[in-house]
Design an enzyme around this catalytic site. Sequence first.
Site, PDB file in Angstrom:
ATOM      1  N   CYS A 108       4.443 -38.700   7.922  1.00  0.00           N
ATOM      2  CA  CYS A 108       4.388 -37.316   8.417  1.00  0.00           C
ATOM      3  C   CYS A 108       5.703 -36.560   8.239  1.00  0.00           C
ATOM      4  O   CYS A 108       5.752 -35.350   8.434  1.00  0.00           O
ATOM      5  CB  CYS A 108       3.966 -37.315   9.881  1.00  0.00           C
ATOM      6  SG  CYS A 108       2.393 -38.137  10.127  1.00  0.00           S
ATOM      7  N   HIS A 243       6.425 -31.198  13.668  1.00  0.00           N
ATOM      8  CA  HIS A 243       5.229 -31.877  13.165  1.00  0.00           C
ATOM      9  C   HIS A 243       4.129 -31.748  14.220  1.00  0.00           C
ATOM     10  O   HIS A 243       4.340 -32.030  15.402  1.00  0.00           O
ATOM     11  CB  HIS A 243       5.546 -33.336  12.877  1.00  0.00           C
ATOM     12  CG  HIS A 243       4.323 -34.140  12.584  1.00  0.00           C
ATOM     13  ND1 HIS A 243       3.304 -33.684  11.765  1.00  0.00           N
ATOM     14  CD2 HIS A 243       3.932 -35.363  13.014  1.00  0.00           C
ATOM     15  CE1 HIS A 243       2.356 -34.593  11.704  1.00  0.00           C
ATOM     16  NE2 HIS A 243       2.705 -35.621  12.456  1.00  0.00           N
ATOM     17  N   ASN A 273      -3.789 -33.333  13.602  1.00  0.00           N
ATOM     18  CA  ASN A 273      -2.609 -33.842  12.902  1.00  0.00           C
ATOM     19  C   ASN A 273      -2.941 -33.994  11.415  1.00  0.00           C
ATOM     20  O   ASN A 273      -3.712 -34.868  11.032  1.00  0.00           O
ATOM     21  CB  ASN A 273      -2.215 -35.193  13.522  1.00  0.00           C
ATOM     22  CG  ASN A 273      -1.009 -35.827  12.855  1.00  0.00           C
ATOM     23  OD1 ASN A 273      -0.574 -35.402  11.793  1.00  0.00           O
ATOM     24  ND2 ASN A 273      -0.474 -36.859  13.486  1.00  0.00           N
TER      25      ASN A 273
HETATM   26  N1  COA Z   1     -11.584 -40.462  24.547  1.00  0.00           N
HETATM   27  C1  COA Z   1     -11.661 -40.933  25.796  1.00  0.00           C
HETATM   28  N2  COA Z   1     -10.868 -41.913  26.281  1.00  0.00           N
HETATM   29  C2  COA Z   1      -9.964 -42.438  25.438  1.00  0.00           C
HETATM   30  C3  COA Z   1      -9.815 -41.995  24.106  1.00  0.00           C
HETATM   31  C4  COA Z   1     -10.676 -40.978  23.678  1.00  0.00           C
HETATM   32  N3  COA Z   1     -10.627 -40.474  22.419  1.00  0.00           N
HETATM   33  N4  COA Z   1      -8.834 -42.707  23.527  1.00  0.00           N
HETATM   34  C5  COA Z   1      -8.372 -43.558  24.445  1.00  0.00           C
HETATM   35  N5  COA Z   1      -9.050 -43.411  25.604  1.00  0.00           N
HETATM   36  C6  COA Z   1      -8.857 -44.121  26.858  1.00  0.00           C
HETATM   37  C7  COA Z   1      -8.184 -45.460  26.672  1.00  0.00           C
HETATM   38  O1  COA Z   1      -9.134 -46.451  26.337  1.00  0.00           O
HETATM   39  C8  COA Z   1      -7.575 -45.679  28.021  1.00  0.00           C
HETATM   40  O2  COA Z   1      -8.562 -46.155  28.915  1.00  0.00           O
HETATM   41  P1  COA Z   1      -8.195 -47.260  30.044  1.00  0.00           P
HETATM   42  O3  COA Z   1      -7.191 -46.591  30.925  1.00  0.00           O
HETATM   43  O4  COA Z   1      -9.505 -47.514  30.666  1.00  0.00           O
HETATM   44  O5  COA Z   1      -7.615 -48.414  29.271  1.00  0.00           O
HETATM   45  C9  COA Z   1      -7.181 -44.268  28.493  1.00  0.00           C
HETATM   46  O6  COA Z   1      -7.977 -43.375  27.695  1.00  0.00           O
HETATM   47  C10 COA Z   1      -5.725 -43.959  28.335  1.00  0.00           C
HETATM   48  O7  COA Z   1      -5.334 -44.310  27.007  1.00  0.00           O
HETATM   49  P2  COA Z   1      -3.846 -44.192  26.530  1.00  0.00           P
HETATM   50  O8  COA Z   1      -3.743 -44.738  25.127  1.00  0.00           O
HETATM   51  O9  COA Z   1      -2.924 -44.719  27.547  1.00  0.00           O
HETATM   52  O10 COA Z   1      -3.714 -42.590  26.516  1.00  0.00           O
HETATM   53  P3  COA Z   1      -2.435 -41.716  26.222  1.00  0.00           P
HETATM   54  O11 COA Z   1      -2.246 -40.783  27.340  1.00  0.00           O
HETATM   55  O12 COA Z   1      -1.268 -42.528  25.768  1.00  0.00           O
HETATM   56  O13 COA Z   1      -2.931 -40.843  24.988  1.00  0.00           O
HETATM   57  C11 COA Z   1      -2.681 -40.688  22.601  1.00  0.00           C
HETATM   58  C12 COA Z   1      -3.260 -41.482  23.765  1.00  0.00           C
HETATM   59  C13 COA Z   1      -3.000 -41.411  21.302  1.00  0.00           C
HETATM   60  C14 COA Z   1      -3.302 -39.310  22.591  1.00  0.00           C
HETATM   61  C15 COA Z   1      -1.151 -40.544  22.806  1.00  0.00           C
HETATM   62  O14 COA Z   1      -0.591 -41.808  23.071  1.00  0.00           O
HETATM   63  C16 COA Z   1      -0.494 -39.962  21.596  1.00  0.00           C
HETATM   64  O15 COA Z   1      -0.711 -38.823  21.256  1.00  0.00           O
HETATM   65  N6  COA Z   1       0.387 -40.705  20.936  1.00  0.00           N
HETATM   66  C17 COA Z   1       1.037 -40.249  19.729  1.00  0.00           C
HETATM   67  C18 COA Z   1       0.096 -40.354  18.574  1.00  0.00           C
HETATM   68  C19 COA Z   1       0.575 -39.581  17.388  1.00  0.00           C
HETATM   69  O16 COA Z   1       0.940 -38.444  17.488  1.00  0.00           O
HETATM   70  N7  COA Z   1       0.579 -40.234  16.239  1.00  0.00           N
HETATM   71  C20 COA Z   1       0.910 -39.653  14.996  1.00  0.00           C
HETATM   72  C21 COA Z   1       2.366 -39.701  14.774  1.00  0.00           C
HETATM   73  S1  COA Z   1       2.733 -39.092  13.211  1.00  0.00           S
END
Ligand code: COA
Length: 318
Positions: A108, A243, A273
């Site tokens: 990215c 980004h 993204n």
């Molecule tokens: N819909 C509903 N629930 C979801 C889900 C979805 N699409 N994806 C995950 N969950 C659930 C998980 O299973 C978890 O459930 P649990 O508590 O029962 O285990 C809960 O939601 C929390 O998940 P978690 O991974 O802790 O959420 P988060 O607040 O960290 O958000 C992201 C997840 C991926 C949105 C966040 O971590 C993020 O944006 N990270 C950066 C990713 C990114 O930008 N990558 C590209 C970089 S170039």
Amino acid sequence: MKIIGTGSAVPKKVVTNDMLSEFLDTNDEWITTRTGIHNRHLLTEENLLDLAIEASKNAIASSGVAPKDIDLIICSNVANNYITPSMSTMVEGEIGCECPCIDMNVACAGFIYALDYAEAYFIARGARNILVLCAEEPTRFLNWKQRENSVLFGDGAGAVVLTRGNDMLGSRLRAVSNKEVIIYRKRMEPTPYEVEGVNIDAPLYMNGREVFRMAVKSSQQDLQYVLEHAGVDPLNVEYYLLHQANQRIIDAIQEGMRLPKKKFPSIIGEYGNTSSASIPILLDMMHRNGELHSGDLLAMSAFGAGFVSAAALIRWSK
Ligand code: COA
């Protein structure tokens, strides 16, 4: 270098959060509150090459430069269905350029890496004009049965035409080897000597929480470094073009730097993204909407698989 033209192209197909909840255990409320994403555009009848050509043609038209006067094409692309030839060489033949072409994969952070390489090429080679293109289809790296990743991404292409100038005020490129946080593996053609278990297909895996943490930290450090070295007060930057990975990442960087929210424009809600294409698409939309004015300082920052990160401070003088 100096930016003299911008262009972008996104697929026609719009996929809403509600559409995803038809086949994934997810919902609009979760996606919106955790990411700020409402829609994303997905390639269906077009392919990535079509978007890359359209974005490049738009950027060249906006620059007023003749395609034959472009001396280098740099294309940032993580993956597409052609391993070879490169995306930049395929685009070159369609847009009337006759110049060296190179693809780079810096995930990215590719747009800012490409700007920095272009700057070096202007200095070292005396190039006249350079096309920087970012074309990405991250939606094709995903397991669409896994809700964690498939809600986050969209496809798109963004491009700029650069000419000689003094608008690159500072940059910083970084890379730290880390396969644990984001990885996508593709199976190669098997040989008669293949060892079982080595040649595997594995869709994108991402440790979202760790990436979130690394993204916020690296982006703030890179931006502070670039601004300090250029002697620029963060408040004097008109816009921070980050980004577009997650609205919460953008907000955390903005709050950590104690800067007004209005300085951090966002298109994540509509496009998700789009990997390295996200900043040039944002730049093109702001340019076409008349939001950029000659003399504006723009700070850019991106991060991604590697783990890589990059920032640049430029003057907009078109
Ligand atoms: N819909 C509903 N629930 C979801 C889900 C979805 N699409 N994806 C995950 N969950 C659930 C998980 O299973 C978890 O459930 P649990 O508590 O029962 O285990 C809960 O939601 C929390 O998940 P978690 O991974 O802790 O959420 P988060 O607040 O960290 O958000 C992201 C997840 C991926 C949105 C966040 O971590 C993020 O944006 N990270 C950066 C990713 C990114 O930008 N990558 C590209 C970089 S170039």
